[in-house]
Design an enzyme around this catalytic site. Sequence first.
Site, PDB file in Angstrom:
ATOM      1  CB  SER A  99     -37.669 -48.287 -42.575  1.00 45.16           C
ATOM      2  OG  SER A  99     -36.643 -48.756 -42.971  1.00 45.16           O
ATOM      3  CG  HIS A 141     -32.309 -53.086 -31.661  1.00 46.15           C
ATOM      4  ND1 HIS A 141     -31.653 -53.257 -32.500  1.00 46.15           N
ATOM      5  CD2 HIS A 141     -33.233 -52.182 -31.700  1.00 46.15           C
ATOM      6  CE1 HIS A 141     -31.995 -52.370 -33.479  1.00 46.15           C
ATOM      7  NE2 HIS A 141     -32.862 -51.707 -33.087  1.00 46.15           N
ATOM      8  CD  GLU A 160     -29.238 -51.919 -34.840  1.00 42.81           C
ATOM      9  OE1 GLU A 160     -28.959 -51.246 -33.923  1.00 42.81           O
ATOM     10  OE2 GLU A 160     -29.774 -51.406 -36.000  1.00 42.81           O
ATOM     11  CD  GLU A 203     -37.454 -52.437 -33.696  1.00 41.45           C
ATOM     12  OE1 GLU A 203     -37.587 -51.268 -33.956  1.00 41.45           O
ATOM     13  OE2 GLU A 203     -36.014 -52.851 -33.252  1.00 41.45           O
ATOM     14  CG  ASN A 239     -32.492 -47.536 -31.038  1.00 43.80           C
ATOM     15  OD1 ASN A 239     -31.542 -47.118 -30.040  1.00 43.80           O
ATOM     16  ND2 ASN A 239     -32.220 -48.812 -31.487  1.00 43.80           N
ATOM     17  CD1 TRP A 240     -32.351 -40.805 -30.827  1.00 44.08           C
ATOM     18  CD2 TRP A 240     -30.931 -39.783 -29.192  1.00 44.08           C
ATOM     19  NE1 TRP A 240     -33.019 -39.540 -30.577  1.00 44.08           N
ATOM     20  CE2 TRP A 240     -32.172 -39.085 -29.583  1.00 44.08           C
ATOM     21  CE3 TRP A 240     -30.216 -39.209 -28.487  1.00 44.08           C
ATOM     22  CZ2 TRP A 240     -32.389 -37.490 -29.018  1.00 44.08           C
ATOM     23  CZ3 TRP A 240     -30.264 -37.969 -27.819  1.00 44.08           C
ATOM     24  CH2 TRP A 240     -31.495 -37.293 -28.220  1.00 44.08           C
ATOM     25  CE  LYS A 241     -30.804 -47.947 -35.210  1.00 47.46           C
ATOM     26  NZ  LYS A 241     -31.122 -49.024 -36.065  1.00 47.46           N
ATOM     27  N   GLY A 275     -35.566 -45.588 -35.342  1.00 47.83           N
ATOM     28  CA  GLY A 275     -34.083 -45.628 -35.258  1.00 47.83           C
ATOM     29  C   GLY A 275     -33.606 -44.421 -36.161  1.00 47.83           C
ATOM     30  N   GLY A 276     -33.419 -44.408 -37.334  1.00 49.39           N
ATOM     31  CA  GLY A 276     -32.947 -43.300 -38.234  1.00 49.39           C
ATOM     32  C   GLY A 276     -33.771 -42.013 -38.125  1.00 49.39           C
ATOM     33  N   GLY A 298     -33.474 -50.162 -40.685  1.00 48.66           N
ATOM     34  CA  GLY A 298     -32.324 -49.182 -41.278  1.00 48.66           C
ATOM     35  C   GLY A 298     -32.152 -49.440 -42.818  1.00 48.66           C
TER      36      GLY A 298
HETATM   37  C1  PEP Z   1     -34.431 -49.610 -34.772  1.00 48.86           C
HETATM   38  O1  PEP Z   1     -33.143 -49.017 -34.624  1.00 48.86           O
HETATM   39  O2  PEP Z   1     -35.155 -50.069 -33.620  1.00 48.86           O
HETATM   40  C2  PEP Z   1     -34.820 -48.998 -36.121  1.00 48.86           C
HETATM   41  C3  PEP Z   1     -36.246 -49.398 -36.185  1.00 48.86           C
HETATM   42  O3  PEP Z   1     -34.364 -48.326 -36.930  1.00 48.86           O
HETATM   43  P1  PEP Z   1     -34.905 -47.695 -38.176  1.00 48.86           P
HETATM   44  O4  PEP Z   1     -35.960 -46.826 -37.599  1.00 48.86           O
HETATM   45  O5  PEP Z   1     -33.741 -47.023 -38.649  1.00 48.86           O
HETATM   46  O6  PEP Z   1     -35.435 -48.735 -39.338  1.00 48.86           O
END
Ligand code: PEP
Length: 251
Positions: A215, A97, A99, A170, A8-10, A236-237, A176
């Site tokens: 994470s 998600h 966010e 999640e 997920n590049w957000k 994500g990150g 994050g």
């Molecule tokens: C996400 O954006 O779905 C996510 C899990 O982010 P991260 O891996 O940065 O925690």
Amino acid sequence: MKKLMAANWKMYKSVDQGVTTAQELCALLDGQVSDDREVLVCTPCTMLGPVAEIFSQRPYCAVGAQNFYPAAQGAFTGEICPEQLLSLGCSWALVGHSERRHILGETDEFCARKVAFGLDAGLKIILCVGETIEERRAGQVEQVLERQLMVGLRYVVHNATAATLSIAYEPVWAIGTGEVAGPDEICAAHTFVRTTLCSLLPSCGAEVRILYGGSVKPDNTAAILSLDNVNGVLVGGASLHAGSFAQIVLA
Ligand code: PEP
């Protein structure tokens, strides 16, 4: 069941940067991805077309959207519909998600409409669920997951399949933050999600993939994937850099 390794590049990357990362990723993954893995990259909608073009020659890899509006077309300024995504070569989309739930105010009911509309339109859907830290401290993890699944899937109990629907667990407090959920927490949540899916979707609940997100990094992926009922990861990150996401895919 193939493990689904999803990025997920957000709201990161210019189109050029996204294309470069996708090319770097293919250079690292071509010929390396085993048959039991499937790769998905959810990009900002600005670069879905060019990234889909790069992945189109790679059967192991697909492109997904992070959002869409549940209507065929119309006066919905700023939104994008499933048909428009499909025409760009995008085959998957995230729904729910954290966010979007917590920053954009998307409700369980709105997520349910998106899941149903997206599946009907031909998208594959990852429905994201997970509790906040306050809900965990209050002992409400199962209550939250049950509500998000029961409402989120309420319109698709008869037409979801394991090929077209996945769930991402999640925990909001792990997204994050660098604070990955522990193995016992992941196992308990995934087992609960599996049991709930089996009762909500008798025909496919046992086969629907359940991804863990929060994470995920190259050095914790193998351990997470080895846990019961973990059928992939949503990253994500650590997915923003081709090198670290490739390590995760190949872990
Ligand atoms: C996400 O954006 O779905 C996510 C899990 O982010 P991260 O891996 O940065 O925690």
